[in-house]
Design a protein around this motif. Structure first.
Motif, PDB file in Angstrom:
ATOM      1  N   ILE A 262      52.467  28.668  10.552  1.00  0.00           N
ATOM      2  CA  ILE A 262      52.500  29.613   9.460  1.00  0.00           C
ATOM      3  C   ILE A 262      53.329  29.280   8.197  1.00  0.00           C
ATOM      4  N   SER A 263      54.119  28.433   8.603  1.00  0.00           N
ATOM      5  CA  SER A 263      55.125  27.559   7.679  1.00  0.00           C
ATOM      6  C   SER A 263      54.612  26.475   6.876  1.00  0.00           C
ATOM      7  N   PRO A 264      54.105  26.480   5.441  1.00  0.00           N
ATOM      8  CA  PRO A 264      53.890  25.661   4.772  1.00  0.00           C
ATOM      9  C   PRO A 264      54.583  24.289   4.732  1.00  0.00           C
ATOM     10  N   TYR A 265      55.825  24.664   4.523  1.00  0.00           N
ATOM     11  CA  TYR A 265      56.979  23.631   4.302  1.00  0.00           C
ATOM     12  C   TYR A 265      57.134  22.728   5.675  1.00  0.00           C
ATOM     13  N   SER A 266      56.526  23.361   7.121  1.00  0.00           N
ATOM     14  CA  SER A 266      56.421  22.616   8.088  1.00  0.00           C
ATOM     15  C   SER A 266      55.427  21.936   8.082  1.00  0.00           C
TER      16      SER A 266
ATOM     17  N   TYR B  37      58.970  29.438  17.158  1.00  0.00           N
ATOM     18  CA  TYR B  37      58.456  30.507  16.528  1.00  0.00           C
ATOM     19  C   TYR B  37      59.223  31.451  15.200  1.00  0.00           C
ATOM     20  N   PHE B  38      58.419  30.951  14.087  1.00  0.00           N
ATOM     21  CA  PHE B  38      59.485  31.071  12.787  1.00  0.00           C
ATOM     22  C   PHE B  38      59.758  32.463  12.722  1.00  0.00           C
ATOM     23  N   ALA B  39      59.063  33.523  12.974  1.00  0.00           N
ATOM     24  CA  ALA B  39      59.480  35.061  12.829  1.00  0.00           C
ATOM     25  C   ALA B  39      60.747  35.332  13.747  1.00  0.00           C
TER      26      ALA B  39
ATOM     27  N   VAL C  53      62.792  33.244  14.540  1.00  0.00           N
ATOM     28  CA  VAL C  53      63.965  32.842  13.792  1.00  0.00           C
ATOM     29  C   VAL C  53      64.637  33.225  12.786  1.00  0.00           C
ATOM     30  N   ILE C  54      63.764  33.740  11.953  1.00  0.00           N
ATOM     31  CA  ILE C  54      63.989  34.571  10.638  1.00  0.00           C
ATOM     32  C   ILE C  54      64.900  35.846  11.228  1.00  0.00           C
ATOM     33  N   LYS C  55      64.353  36.618  12.237  1.00  0.00           N
ATOM     34  CA  LYS C  55      64.924  37.593  12.841  1.00  0.00           C
ATOM     35  C   LYS C  55      66.285  37.353  13.653  1.00  0.00           C
TER      36      LYS C  55
ATOM     37  N   LYS D  13      69.011  36.385  11.387  1.00  0.00           N
ATOM     38  CA  LYS D  13      69.461  37.475  10.438  1.00  0.00           C
ATOM     39  C   LYS D  13      69.429  37.043   9.104  1.00  0.00           C
ATOM     40  N   ASN D  14      68.150  36.187   8.743  1.00  0.00           N
ATOM     41  CA  ASN D  14      68.066  35.534   7.547  1.00  0.00           C
ATOM     42  C   ASN D  14      67.204  36.705   6.555  1.00  0.00           C
ATOM     43  N   GLU D  15      68.100  37.364   5.655  1.00  0.00           N
ATOM     44  CA  GLU D  15      67.374  38.375   5.027  1.00  0.00           C
ATOM     45  C   GLU D  15      66.911  37.866   3.562  1.00  0.00           C
ATOM     46  N   SER D  16      66.949  36.647   3.275  1.00  0.00           N
ATOM     47  CA  SER D  16      66.679  36.165   1.851  1.00  0.00           C
ATOM     48  C   SER D  16      65.726  34.946   1.998  1.00  0.00           C
ATOM     49  N   PRO D  17      64.670  34.946   3.004  1.00  0.00           N
ATOM     50  CA  PRO D  17      63.932  33.698   2.632  1.00  0.00           C
ATOM     51  C   PRO D  17      63.136  33.814   1.206  1.00  0.00           C
ATOM     52  N   PRO D  18      62.809  32.621   0.717  1.00  0.00           N
ATOM     53  CA  PRO D  18      61.945  32.538  -0.514  1.00  0.00           C
ATOM     54  C   PRO D  18      61.072  33.983  -0.788  1.00  0.00           C
ATOM     55  N   LEU D  19      60.126  34.332   0.102  1.00  0.00           N
ATOM     56  CA  LEU D  19      59.235  35.395  -0.437  1.00  0.00           C
ATOM     57  C   LEU D  19      59.766  36.723  -0.423  1.00  0.00           C
TER      58      LEU D  19
ATOM     59  N   CYS E 221      69.822  27.256  13.336  1.00  0.00           N
ATOM     60  CA  CYS E 221      68.510  27.148  12.621  1.00  0.00           C
ATOM     61  C   CYS E 221      68.241  28.552  12.104  1.00  0.00           C
ATOM     62  N   PHE E 222      67.954  28.698  10.771  1.00  0.00           N
ATOM     63  CA  PHE E 222      67.175  29.954   9.848  1.00  0.00           C
ATOM     64  C   PHE E 222      66.103  29.927   9.234  1.00  0.00           C
ATOM     65  N   GLY E 223      65.257  28.739   9.342  1.00  0.00           N
ATOM     66  CA  GLY E 223      64.149  28.622   8.622  1.00  0.00           C
ATOM     67  C   GLY E 223      63.224  27.484   9.406  1.00  0.00           C
ATOM     68  N   ALA E 224      62.234  26.991   8.684  1.00  0.00           N
ATOM     69  CA  ALA E 224      61.371  26.197   9.349  1.00  0.00           C
ATOM     70  C   ALA E 224      60.931  25.217   7.732  1.00  0.00           C
ATOM     71  N   PRO E 225      60.542  23.841   8.364  1.00  0.00           N
ATOM     72  CA  PRO E 225      60.752  23.207   9.633  1.00  0.00           C
ATOM     73  C   PRO E 225      62.520  23.133   9.860  1.00  0.00           C
TER      74      PRO E 225
ATOM     75  N   ILE F  58      69.153  20.100  10.623  1.00  0.00           N
ATOM     76  CA  ILE F  58      68.695  19.884   9.203  1.00  0.00           C
ATOM     77  C   ILE F  58      67.387  20.759   8.937  1.00  0.00           C
ATOM     78  N   PHE F  59      67.505  21.679   7.846  1.00  0.00           N
ATOM     79  CA  PHE F  59      66.704  22.278   7.506  1.00  0.00           C
ATOM     80  C   PHE F  59      65.793  21.712   6.381  1.00  0.00           C
ATOM     81  N   GLY F  60      64.390  21.799   6.401  1.00  0.00           N
ATOM     82  CA  GLY F  60      63.262  21.520   5.384  1.00  0.00           C
ATOM     83  C   GLY F  60      62.660  20.172   6.025  1.00  0.00           C
ATOM     84  N   GLY F  61      61.473  20.211   5.028  1.00  0.00           N
ATOM     85  CA  GLY F  61      60.688  18.998   5.308  1.00  0.00           C
ATOM     86  C   GLY F  61      61.028  18.050   4.511  1.00  0.00           C
ATOM     87  N   ASP F  62      61.783  18.414   3.487  1.00  0.00           N
ATOM     88  CA  ASP F  62      62.163  17.464   2.377  1.00  0.00           C
ATOM     89  C   ASP F  62      63.272  16.688   2.573  1.00  0.00           C
TER      90      ASP F  62
HETATM   91  N1  LIG Z   1      63.186  22.855   0.540  1.00  0.00           N
HETATM   92  C1  LIG Z   1      62.670  23.046   1.732  1.00  0.00           C
HETATM   93  C2  LIG Z   1      62.297  24.499   1.845  1.00  0.00           C
HETATM   94  C3  LIG Z   1      61.979  24.965   3.487  1.00  0.00           C
HETATM   95  C4  LIG Z   1      61.488  26.464   3.274  1.00  0.00           C
HETATM   96  O1  LIG Z   1      61.712  27.285   2.336  1.00  0.00           O
HETATM   97  N2  LIG Z   1      61.026  26.845   4.409  1.00  0.00           N
HETATM   98  C5  LIG Z   1      60.695  28.310   4.488  1.00  0.00           C
HETATM   99  C6  LIG Z   1      59.481  28.714   5.661  1.00  0.00           C
HETATM  100  S1  LIG Z   1      57.995  27.885   5.020  1.00  0.00           S
HETATM  101  C7  LIG Z   1      61.735  28.948   5.083  1.00  0.00           C
HETATM  102  O2  LIG Z   1      62.079  28.874   6.548  1.00  0.00           O
HETATM  103  N3  LIG Z   1      62.833  29.647   4.385  1.00  0.00           N
HETATM  104  C8  LIG Z   1      63.796  30.544   4.828  1.00  0.00           C
HETATM  105  C9  LIG Z   1      64.832  30.185   3.828  1.00  0.00           C
HETATM  106  O3  LIG Z   1      64.814  29.630   2.696  1.00  0.00           O
HETATM  107  O4  LIG Z   1      66.035  30.884   3.934  1.00  0.00           O
HETATM  108  C10 LIG Z   1      61.549  22.228   2.077  1.00  0.00           C
HETATM  109  O5  LIG Z   1      61.117  21.623   1.128  1.00  0.00           O
HETATM  110  O6  LIG Z   1      61.041  22.046   3.099  1.00  0.00           O
END
Ligand SMILES: N[C@@H](CCC(=O)N[C@@H](CS)C(=O)NCC(=O)O)C(=O)O
Length: 227
Positions: free
Chosen positions: A13-17, A41-43, A45-47, A50-56, A177-181, A196-200
Motif C-alpha cells: 500500500i506504500s508507494p515509497y516502499s 503490515y504498514f497500518a 506499524v503506524i498504530k 503511535k505515529n500520528e503525523s504521517p504525511p497524509l 520502525c514508524f513507517g515504510a519502507p 533506516i526509514f525510507g526508500g531514498d
Molecule cells: N522520504 C521517504 C518518505 C517515506 C514515506 O513517507 N513513507 C510513508 C509511507 S508510504 C510513511 O511511512 N510515512 C510515515 C511518516 O512519514 O511518518 C522516502 O523517500 O522513502
C-alpha cells in the motif's frame, strides 16, 4: 565467512516502499551482501508506533508528497498516478490480505513473491485499481500467470502466514520502525546495527555495507521486467 546482511520491510500500500523495492532489488545482483525482502503490515506499524503525523495527516506534507511521489516514480521509471480519493483509500482500506498473499507466495517461491508484489503495485499505482479484495488479488495472479492461484489465496489465510506477517511487523517495530519502507542492516553475528526509514536512503545503506550505489539502474530494470 559470515557477512553483513540487509532486511527490507515493505507494504504494497506504500508507494515509497515501491520505489525502495525497485532500488534494492535492482542493486542486489551487483552486491555481495545478502538482501532479505520482508513483507510487513504498514497500518500495524503506524498504530503500534503511535505515529500520528504521517504525511497524509498533515495538509502541507500531503501536498508536497504528491509532487515527491511523481518525482520518485520518474526517477525509478515506474508508471505512477495518484489514485482517486487517495487519502480516503489510505485511511479506510487494509493491505493485510495483500501482505498475507505475499507471505504465502514467499513460502512457495521468492521470485513469485516479487512478481506478485510488482503486480499489486502496478495495479494500485499504475492503473489505480484496488488491491484489497479477493477479486482484486485473483486478477493480479491471473495477469501474472500464477499457477494454482486459488490454492495460493487459500494458503494466505493459514496460521503460519499470519504468524510470519506479525513477526515481520514486530521485528521492524522492535528496531524503532514508524513507517515504510524500513531497512535494517545486520552485522555478521545477526545483530542489527542500523535501522533506516525510507526508500531514498539506498546510497547511505550501500555505503554502510561497503557496496556501491549505482543510481536507478533503469537498463537493468527493463531487462528484468517490462515497465
Ligand atoms: N522520504 C521517504 C518518505 C517515506 C514515506 O513517507 N513513507 C510513508 C509511507 S508510504 C510513511 O511511512 N510515512 C510515515 C511518516 O512519514 O511518518 C522516502 O523517500 O522513502
Amino acid at each position: 565467512m559470515a557477512k553483513r546482511s540487509v532486511d527490507f520491510f515493505f507494504d504494497v500500500i506504500s508507494p515509497y516502499s515501491y520505489f525502495g523495492f525497485e532500488g534494492i532489488t535492482r542493486h542486489r545482483h551487483l552486491w555481495s551482501t545478502p538482501v532479505r525482502l520482508r513483507p510487513f503490515y504498514f497500518a500495524g506499524v503506524i498504530k503500534q508506533s503511535k505515529n500520528e503525523s504521517p504525511p497524509l495527516a498533515i495538509p502541507i506534507k500531503e501536498k508536497y508528497m504528491y509532487k515527491d511521489l511523481v518525482l520518485n516514480a520518474q526517477y525509478w521509471g515506474v508508471s505512477f498516478r495518484i489514485p482517486k480519493d487517495y487519502k480516503k483509500m489510505m485511511f479506510t482500506s487494509s493491505s493485510i490480505e495483500a501482505q498475507r498473499l505475499l507471505i504465502a507466495a514467499q513460502l512457495r517461491d521468492e521470485k513469485l513473491m516479487e512478481n506478485i508484489a510488482r503486480g499489486l503495485w502496478q495495479r494500485l499505482y499504475g492503473y489505480n485499481k484496488e488491491i484489497f479484495s479477493r477479486h482484486d488479488m485473483e486478477s493480479v495472479l491471473r495477469d501474472r500467470h500464477v499457477k494454482d492461484a486459488n490454492e495460493l489465496i487459500e494458503s494466505s489465510q493459514s496460521d503460519e502466514v499470519k504468524k510470519i506477517l506479525r513477526e515481520n511487523t514486530d521485528e521492524a517495530l522492535q528496531t524503532g520502525c514508524f513507517g515504510a519502507p524500513w531497512t535494517t542492516v545486520k552485522d555478521a553475528s545477526g545483530k542489527t546495527t542500523h535501522a533506516i526509514f525510507g526508500g531514498d536512503r539506498l546510497p547511505q545503506i550501500a555505503d554502510l555495507l561497503g557496496e556501491k550505489f549505482h543510481g536507478n539502474l533503469l537498463d537493468q530494470a527493463k531487462s528484468q521486467w517490462s515497465l
